[in-house]
Design a protein around this motif. Structure first.
Motif, PDB file in Angstrom:
ATOM      1  N   HIS A   1      38.940  39.928  57.639  1.00  0.00           N
ATOM      2  CA  HIS A   1      39.663  40.504  56.498  1.00  0.00           C
ATOM      3  C   HIS A   1      40.941  41.226  56.917  1.00  0.00           C
ATOM      4  O   HIS A   1      41.894  41.315  56.130  1.00  0.00           O
TER       5      HIS A   1
ATOM      6  N   PRO B   1      40.835  41.025  50.034  1.00  0.00           N
ATOM      7  CA  PRO B   1      40.257  40.239  51.134  1.00  0.00           C
ATOM      8  C   PRO B   1      38.738  40.418  51.165  1.00  0.00           C
ATOM      9  O   PRO B   1      38.218  41.511  50.932  1.00  0.00           O
ATOM     10  N   ALA B   2      38.025  39.349  51.434  1.00  0.00           N
ATOM     11  CA  ALA B   2      36.563  39.404  51.495  1.00  0.00           C
ATOM     12  C   ALA B   2      36.109  40.016  52.814  1.00  0.00           C
ATOM     13  O   ALA B   2      36.667  39.696  53.877  1.00  0.00           O
TER      14      ALA B   2
ATOM     15  N   ASN C   1      37.181  31.726  51.310  1.00  0.00           N
ATOM     16  CA  ASN C   1      36.531  32.985  51.679  1.00  0.00           C
ATOM     17  C   ASN C   1      37.520  34.094  52.014  1.00  0.00           C
ATOM     18  O   ASN C   1      37.099  35.212  52.323  1.00  0.00           O
TER      19      ASN C   1
ATOM     20  N   GLY D   1      34.360  36.354  48.801  1.00  0.00           N
ATOM     21  CA  GLY D   1      35.629  35.910  48.249  1.00  0.00           C
ATOM     22  C   GLY D   1      35.504  34.879  47.147  1.00  0.00           C
ATOM     23  O   GLY D   1      34.520  34.834  46.402  1.00  0.00           O
TER      24      GLY D   1
ATOM     25  N   ALA E   1      39.723  35.719  50.136  1.00  0.00           N
ATOM     26  CA  ALA E   1      39.959  36.781  49.155  1.00  0.00           C
ATOM     27  C   ALA E   1      39.474  36.344  47.785  1.00  0.00           C
ATOM     28  O   ALA E   1      39.172  35.170  47.544  1.00  0.00           O
ATOM     29  N   THR E   2      39.426  37.299  46.871  1.00  0.00           N
ATOM     30  CA  THR E   2      39.297  37.035  45.437  1.00  0.00           C
ATOM     31  C   THR E   2      40.637  37.373  44.795  1.00  0.00           C
ATOM     32  O   THR E   2      41.259  38.378  45.139  1.00  0.00           O
TER      33      THR E   2
END
Length: 456
Positions: free
Chosen positions: A147, A134-135, A115, A180, A117-118
């Protein structure tokens, strides 16, 4: 275990469990989290179990990294909510005046770095760099302020601007709810070649008439997934957006990684995972064929309800697993020991590895009991980052796991972590001091610099 023909490698960066690991039952929609509310936790065991999994994968030849926990209690958030005075006074007043906040302000949920980040690899981004967003995690208060530290930790781990690009989290509003990598999967023929970005969302933020669950809140929105894709310079042809089945969200599948996992050409999923399974698979097959003209064909592995029910998938976390490439291009599936203890899931896995039509040849069982009791399995604990040799060389080497780093961090845990933590202990000012001392030392061990508010 990485394929010999791939220059780039997929590194797994696991979150280190924090000193305040506890069971506050904060995550509605997560069956394990709410079921074990107020149970006594063991932060020391939780952190050591996570470190042992990291070493196991490093020993298997994978690139394995570690990301630091966040400092808790979140005193800066408490002060935003009107509490003031010394750190101890703030904690005392929270307990006295707003005890319902205590669990949220002390939550160690940052351990679940899926969760955090992507991530988009350089092979796919428009500028040839690895991108991180960052999510915002705005669906749950206790995670909505993660985040800031997640962004600092990622920037300290991947510093070189020639190779890495860091974005701000999306606006923290319901329409852009972003969870994320737990709702993002990349499919590719080889890690270093172009891939398809598979974004799964639970609802449309701006379309109130779109399908959505009736019991639990859908955390990821289509609009958030589209915004992250734009930030990372992805084109429409590189992306597939699919709606999660609202019924499985109501059954406890709060993230897509509780019911599906992918690696390279393989998507391992439950037949009830998606709102429109046929359309989803057709879109993935078409997008994959465009980006992978050579190499293995797209390989969906569909698990039928007759073999594994959604209830069994949620309780065992079969799909919250790590699908890992081996040297011979076959794959291993790392699952929690709960999959072995569930007779139906265990029977399915025995049949799976005997099925020669797909590449999963091995099942590895990992003991992550402390994390599982709080609703997080192997996939929750790791953030996947595809890196070329130059990018890996530019990453913070102190955050990579080997035997020496594992020993150092295990000793650090044993010196600083408690082996028992109850809900009442969360208000202990000594726990605050212990956490601060531990994390101040950790930033030196991992060469991160001042990523925590108390260090600034």
């Amino acid at each position: 275990m990485q394929p010999a023909n791939s220059q780039a490698t997929e590194a797994n960066y696991d979150g280190l469990v924090g000193p305040t690991h506890s069971y506050s039952g904060l995550s509605s929609g997560n069956v394990a989290s709410t079921s074990n509310r107020q149970a006594v936790s063991n932060p020391r065991d939780a952190a050591l179990q996570g470190l042992d999994k990291m070493l196991r994968l490093a020993d298997a030849g994978l690139v394995q990294g570690v990301l630091p926990p966040h400092f808790r209690p979140a005193l800066s958030m408490a002060r935003r909510l009107g509490f003031s005075g010394s750190d101890a006074r703030v904690l005392e007043d929270v307990q006295a005046q707003a005890p319902y906040l205590l669990g949220s302000l002390t939550s160690a949920s940052s351990m679940w770095t899926a969760n955090a980040a992507t991530v988009t690899p350089s092979a796919d981004s428009s500028d040839g760099r690895v991108h991180f967003t960052p999510a915002n995690l705005n669906a749950k208060f206790h995670r909505s302020f993660e985040h800031l530290t997640s962004g600092r930790a990622l920037a300290a781990t991947f510093r070189d601007e020639r190779h890495f690009a860091h974005h701000e989290a999306l606006p923290g509003v319901a329409e852009f709810g972003d969870e994320g990598a737990a709702n993002h999967t990349r499919l590719c023929a080889e890690y270093g070649k172009p891939g398809v970005h598979f974004f799964v969302y639970g609802r449309e933020g701006f379309n109130v008439d779109s399908p959505r669950p009736s019991r639990f809140h859908a955390r990821q929105t289509l609009e958030a997934s589209q915004a992250v894709a734009r930030q990372h310079g992805l084109t429409a042809g590189q992306c597939v957006f699919a709606l999660q089945n609202p019924a499985v969200i109501d059954a406890g599948v709060f993230h897509n990684d509780v019911i599906a996992v992918g690696n390279r050409q393989v998507l391992f999923y439950h037949e009830q995972a998606f709102h429109d399974e046929t359309r989803c698979l057709n879109d993935l097959k078409l997008a994959y064929s465009r980006c992978a003209s050579t190499g293995p064909a797209f390989t969906p592995i569909r698990v039928r309800s007759e073999a594994v029910s959604v209830e069994d998938a949620v309780s065992s976390y079969l799909f919250n697993s790590q699908l890992l490439s081996r040297d011979d291009d076959s794959m291993s599936l790392l699952v929690p020991v709960e999959c072995e203890r569930n007779p139906r899931v265990h029977q399915y896995l025995l049949k799976l590895v005997d099925d020669q039509s797909q590449p999963i040849r091995e099942v590895i069982y990992a003991d992550l009991t402390q994390s599982m009791l709080n609703g997080g399995g192997p996939a929750c604990l790791r953030l996947r980052v595809v890196l070329t040799p130059d990018e890996l060389a530019a990453a913070n080497a102190a955050c990579l796991i080997d035997h020496a780093r594992h020993r150092t961090l295990s000793d650090w845990v044993k010196r600083h972590y408690r082996d028992r933590l109850s809900a009442r202990d969360l208000a202990d000012p000594e726990l605050l001091k212990e956490s601060q001392t531990a994390l101040d030392e950790l930033t030196t061990l991992l060469e991160l610099g001042p990523i925590y508010d108390f260090q600034r």
